[in-house]
Design an enzyme around this catalytic site. Structure first.
Site, PDB file in Angstrom:
ATOM      1  N   LYS A  26       0.842  -1.207   0.000  1.00  0.00           N
ATOM      2  CA  LYS A  26       0.000   0.000   0.000  1.00  0.00           C
ATOM      3  C   LYS A  26       0.872   1.250   0.000  1.00  0.00           C
ATOM      4  CE  LYS A  26      -3.849  -2.528   1.947  1.00  0.00           C
ATOM      5  NZ  LYS A  26      -4.602  -3.010   3.116  1.00  0.00           N
ATOM      6  N   GLN A  49      -4.674  -1.737   9.368  1.00  0.00           N
ATOM      7  CA  GLN A  49      -4.584  -3.035   8.684  1.00  0.00           C
ATOM      8  C   GLN A  49      -5.250  -4.140   9.498  1.00  0.00           C
ATOM      9  OE1 GLN A  49      -3.355  -3.637   5.490  1.00  0.00           O
ATOM     10  NE2 GLN A  49      -4.268  -5.638   5.875  1.00  0.00           N
ATOM     11  N   ASP A 105     -10.970   2.824   4.050  1.00  0.00           N
ATOM     12  CA  ASP A 105     -11.205   1.386   3.938  1.00  0.00           C
ATOM     13  C   ASP A 105     -12.704   1.079   3.865  1.00  0.00           C
ATOM     14  OD1 ASP A 105      -9.516  -0.715   3.569  1.00  0.00           O
ATOM     15  OD2 ASP A 105      -9.097  -1.080   5.691  1.00  0.00           O
TER      16      ASP A 105
END
Ligand code: NDP
Length: 291
Positions: free
Chosen positions: A49, A93, A116
């Protein structure tokens, strides 16, 4: 049969974002990547990422609190990023180390920085079909893959295998939306579904997101169906130096001859997830800047 090349489609999207970011004057978009502990898969995802952000020209800040950080301190860290005017997007994450409440942490992220797409406000907007929020990246990536492969879901029967909050459920909702490219008729299957094979065989578009290597064999697929394999499963492979390889939820050798289109693993949905995260970050930047 056409193999849908997720690497190529993600690269096209990344190139578009790069051009868009290059045209931004002044401060560039910034994503905070929070990785708690050092789970090997998370290490590689966060690294990827960060690399993709750099390629586009998005600034990234990588925060690496230890697995022992504790719930309250992690939530305070998220709050401090919420309050940081230089940060447009926050990614924590998943999965978090045991003992940490992931849903509570996601719920702490300011909705306007939740790139997200797991905050209840953003999931609620997906339910409402309100495109002002952020859709979860993997399901949004599936929709983008289909659109860029000229697969129109209108009126088609989409069968989603899996109902997780991060993939199956939002994928079903996005396919169901009342807008061009969506408008599908959707069936969602899960571990309690009676006679999953007969439902799967009705799919014009079959989306497999259950985390079971090779689960979808040819007898579950209607000839000519479009097959999207979301699964990323590590299986032992003594022939490889690493001792393992990644396979999807679809048994590619038996299914690919009868599908009209199919995504490979790796190189299908996976690269799209990262590209959509970057797109959400640029969107967050623009929304925060009021443009
Ligand atoms: P979860 O484990 O959270 O959910 C799995 C879902 O599949 C559940 O709804 C479960 O049903 C259902 N399921 C499991 N086994 C069966 C079965 N035998 N028959 C029918 N349904 C079953 O997984 P995720 O949604 O997080 O991930 C799914 C897969 O996608 C994994 O391989 C994961 O690694 C991969 N993934 C890939 C991403 C990408 O970028 N390509 C991103 C995220 C995930 P129930 O709800 O009843 O338990």
């Amino acid at each position: 049969m056409e193999v849908i090349d997720g690497n190529r489609i993600a690269a096209a999207l990344i190139a578009e974002l790069k051009a868009e970011v290059a045209a931004i004057t002044g401060r560039k978009p910034c994503i905070a990547l929070v990785r708690v502990g050092d789970d090997p898969a998370s290490v590689s995802y966060v690294k990827k990422k960060g690399q993709t952000a750099a390629e586009i020209g998005i600034e990234s800040r990588i925060l690496l609190p230890p697995a022992a950080i504790g719930q309250a301190a992690l939530e305070r860290l998220v709050e401090s990023l919420n309050g940081d005017a230089g940060v447009d997007g926050i990614l924590v994450q998943s999965p978090l180390p045991g003992g940490l409440d992931e849903r509570a942490v996601f719920g702490r992220i300011a909705p306007e920085k939740d790139v997200d797409g797991f905050h209840p406000v953003n999931l609620g907007k997906v339910v409402q079909g309100d495109e002002s929020g952020f859709s979860p990246c993997t399901p949004a990536g599936i929709m983008e893959l289909l659109a860029r492969s000229a697969v129109n879901l209108e009126g088609k029967h989409v069968v989603v295998l899996g109902r997780s909050l991060i993939v199956g459920r939002p994928a079903a909702l996005l396919a169901l939306q009342n807008r061009a490219g969506a408008n599908a008729t959707v069936t969602v299957c899960h571990s309690r579904t009676l006679d999953l094979p007969s439902l799967a065989r009705q799919a014009d578009v079959l989306i497999a997101a259950i985390g079971r290597p090779g689960f979808v064999t040819a007898d579950l697929v209607k000839p000519g169906a479009v097959v999207i394999d979301v699964g990323i499963n590590r299986v032992a492979d003594p022939a490889r130096k690493s001792g393992h390889r990644l396979v999807g939820d679809v048994d590619f050798p038996s299914v690919s001859p009868i599908a009209s289109m199919i995504t490979p693993v790796p190189g299908g949905v996976g690269p799209m997830t990262v590209a959509m995260l970057m797109r959400n970050t640029v969107k967050a930047f623009r929304l925060r800047r009021g443009g």
